[in-house]
Design a protein around this motif. Structure first.
Motif, PDB file in Angstrom:
ATOM      1  N   ASN A  49       0.809  -1.226   0.000  1.00 38.92           N
ATOM      2  CA  ASN A  49       0.000   0.000   0.000  1.00 38.92           C
ATOM      3  C   ASN A  49       0.837   1.268   0.000  1.00 38.92           C
ATOM      4  O   ASN A  49       0.277   2.367  -0.101  1.00 38.92           O
ATOM      5  CB  ASN A  49      -0.916   0.001   1.223  1.00 38.92           C
ATOM      6  CG  ASN A  49      -1.963  -1.107   1.154  1.00 38.92           C
ATOM      7  OD1 ASN A  49      -2.441  -1.439   0.073  1.00 38.92           O
ATOM      8  ND2 ASN A  49      -2.305  -1.675   2.300  1.00 38.92           N
ATOM      9  N   SER A  99       3.219   4.274  -1.191  1.00 38.28           N
ATOM     10  CA  SER A  99       3.364   4.996  -2.449  1.00 38.28           C
ATOM     11  C   SER A  99       4.841   5.116  -2.825  1.00 38.28           C
ATOM     12  O   SER A  99       5.737   4.877  -2.010  1.00 38.28           O
ATOM     13  CB  SER A  99       2.734   6.388  -2.348  1.00 38.28           C
ATOM     14  OG  SER A  99       3.435   7.178  -1.402  1.00 38.28           O
ATOM     15  N   THR A 129       2.597   2.915 -13.826  1.00 36.34           N
ATOM     16  CA  THR A 129       1.183   2.850 -13.446  1.00 36.34           C
ATOM     17  C   THR A 129       0.315   2.267 -14.555  1.00 36.34           C
ATOM     18  O   THR A 129      -0.710   1.631 -14.273  1.00 36.34           O
ATOM     19  CB  THR A 129       0.666   4.239 -13.053  1.00 36.34           C
ATOM     20  OG1 THR A 129       0.917   5.163 -14.126  1.00 36.34           O
ATOM     21  CG2 THR A 129       1.377   4.739 -11.805  1.00 36.34           C
ATOM     22  N   PRO A 167      -1.453  -0.806 -12.158  1.00 40.23           N
ATOM     23  CA  PRO A 167      -2.185   0.249 -11.450  1.00 40.23           C
ATOM     24  C   PRO A 167      -2.110   0.106  -9.937  1.00 40.23           C
ATOM     25  O   PRO A 167      -2.439   1.053  -9.211  1.00 40.23           O
ATOM     26  CB  PRO A 167      -3.626   0.078 -11.959  1.00 40.23           C
ATOM     27  CG  PRO A 167      -3.492  -0.645 -13.263  1.00 40.23           C
ATOM     28  CD  PRO A 167      -2.319  -1.557 -13.094  1.00 40.23           C
ATOM     29  N   GLY A 168      -1.687  -1.067  -9.458  1.00 45.49           N
ATOM     30  CA  GLY A 168      -1.559  -1.267  -8.018  1.00 45.49           C
ATOM     31  C   GLY A 168      -0.401  -0.516  -7.403  1.00 45.49           C
ATOM     32  O   GLY A 168      -0.346  -0.353  -6.180  1.00 45.49           O
ATOM     33  N   ARG A 216       1.207   2.835  -6.669  1.00 46.88           N
ATOM     34  CA  ARG A 216       0.789   4.239  -6.628  1.00 46.88           C
ATOM     35  C   ARG A 216       2.025   5.134  -6.708  1.00 46.88           C
ATOM     36  O   ARG A 216       2.841   5.160  -5.782  1.00 46.88           O
ATOM     37  CB  ARG A 216      -0.008   4.551  -5.356  1.00 46.88           C
ATOM     38  CG  ARG A 216      -0.571   5.968  -5.326  1.00 46.88           C
ATOM     39  CD  ARG A 216      -1.632   6.095  -4.266  1.00 46.88           C
ATOM     40  NE  ARG A 216      -1.106   6.027  -2.926  1.00 46.88           N
ATOM     41  CZ  ARG A 216      -0.730   7.089  -2.205  1.00 46.88           C
ATOM     42  NH1 ARG A 216      -0.854   8.305  -2.728  1.00 46.88           N
ATOM     43  NH2 ARG A 216      -0.281   6.947  -0.990  1.00 46.88           N
ATOM     44  N   ILE A 218       3.435   8.872  -6.919  1.00 44.03           N
ATOM     45  CA  ILE A 218       3.110  10.278  -6.680  1.00 44.03           C
ATOM     46  C   ILE A 218       3.787  11.132  -7.742  1.00 44.03           C
ATOM     47  O   ILE A 218       4.961  10.930  -8.053  1.00 44.03           O
ATOM     48  CB  ILE A 218       3.588  10.717  -5.286  1.00 44.03           C
ATOM     49  CG1 ILE A 218       2.980   9.821  -4.205  1.00 44.03           C
ATOM     50  CG2 ILE A 218       3.225  12.176  -5.016  1.00 44.03           C
ATOM     51  CD1 ILE A 218       3.536  10.100  -2.827  1.00 44.03           C
ATOM     52  N   THR A 258       4.691   7.420   1.705  1.00 43.49           N
ATOM     53  CA  THR A 258       5.746   7.131   0.737  1.00 43.49           C
ATOM     54  C   THR A 258       6.710   6.106   1.305  1.00 43.49           C
ATOM     55  O   THR A 258       7.376   6.357   2.315  1.00 43.49           O
ATOM     56  CB  THR A 258       6.509   8.421   0.369  1.00 43.49           C
ATOM     57  OG1 THR A 258       5.563   9.403  -0.046  1.00 43.49           O
ATOM     58  CG2 THR A 258       7.498   8.146  -0.755  1.00 43.49           C
TER      59      THR A 258
END
Length: 215
Positions: A33, A35, A62, A66-67, A69, A71, A114
């Motif tokens: 999870n 980033s 991405t 797409p999993g 993330r 920034i 992050t």
């Protein structure tokens, strides 16, 4: 027309790319999870890592997973202004601990969640220009005649930081070279070797493997 298309295809030539990787401690199950932020090094006086190359890497990752993330570079820099400006950005992963002692930095890093920071150092340059071209304008007629050529060379290195462990966990280096042309019969037609795009795909593929845990 088919002869013209064939000639242009031949002139495009090929782009060659090479990737060297050194991974110390890849995440076994990907980044989860957390980033990821990809930043360009711009502290050197003689060049800067192009923002569009950084954006290309983020889009590559991405689009294919797409999993993960990622920034946006500008979003991250704005959120943590002024600590990641070129003159103040950390040069070593151990510097992150010093930054996290700033309460506002620690809070914003938690909000962004992050886990990994990837620094990209390098750029794409043109060199070895050759050929000649002449342009003229006269009554009722004008245009250019000639042929030009130049080399495009890209070299980028990605340094991967694990922000949780405040350590460097891998490096990936990619180089790409190609030849660009500009024939001119009345109108110059630039035929640009897609060197930067090839370097983006090569480097992006390796970073994606790391971030997705597919090593």
């Amino acid at each position: 027309m088919p002869l013209v298309i064939a000639a242009l295809a031949l002139l495009q030539g090929c782009v060659t790319a090479r990737v060297d990787e050194l991974v110390y401690n890849e995440p076994e199950a990907g980044v989860g999870n957390a980033s990821v932020v990809i930043l360009g090094r711009r502290h050197a006086a003689d060049y800067e890592t192009e923002p569009d190359f950084i954006e290309c890497l983020g889009d590559y990752i991405t689009d294919r997973d797409p999993g993960v993330r990622v920034i946006g570079e500008l979003d991250f820099i704005n959120a943590l202004y002024p600590w990641f400006e070129p003159r103040t950005a950390p040069l070593h992963p151990q510097d992150i601990d010093r930054l996290l002692q700033q309460q506002v930095v620690a809070q914003r890093m938690r909000e962004l969640n992050t886990g990994y920071m990837i620094w990209i150092d390098g750029n794409t340059v043109s060199s070895d220009a050759g050929g000649s071209m002449a342009c003229a304008v006269g009554p009722g007629i004008g245009g250019c005649f000639g042929f030009g050529t130049w080399s495009n060379d890209a070299e980028y290195e990605a340094t991967i930081w694990d922000l949780t462990g405040q350590s460097e966990v891998g490096r990936v280096n990619t180089t790409a070279t190609g030849q660009s042309y500009m024939p001119a019969v009345i109108v110059p037609i630039p035929i640009i070797a897609p060197v930067q795009g090839t370097a983006c795909d090569s480097l992006g593929a390796q970073l994606l493997q790391f971030l997705s845990g597919n090593y």
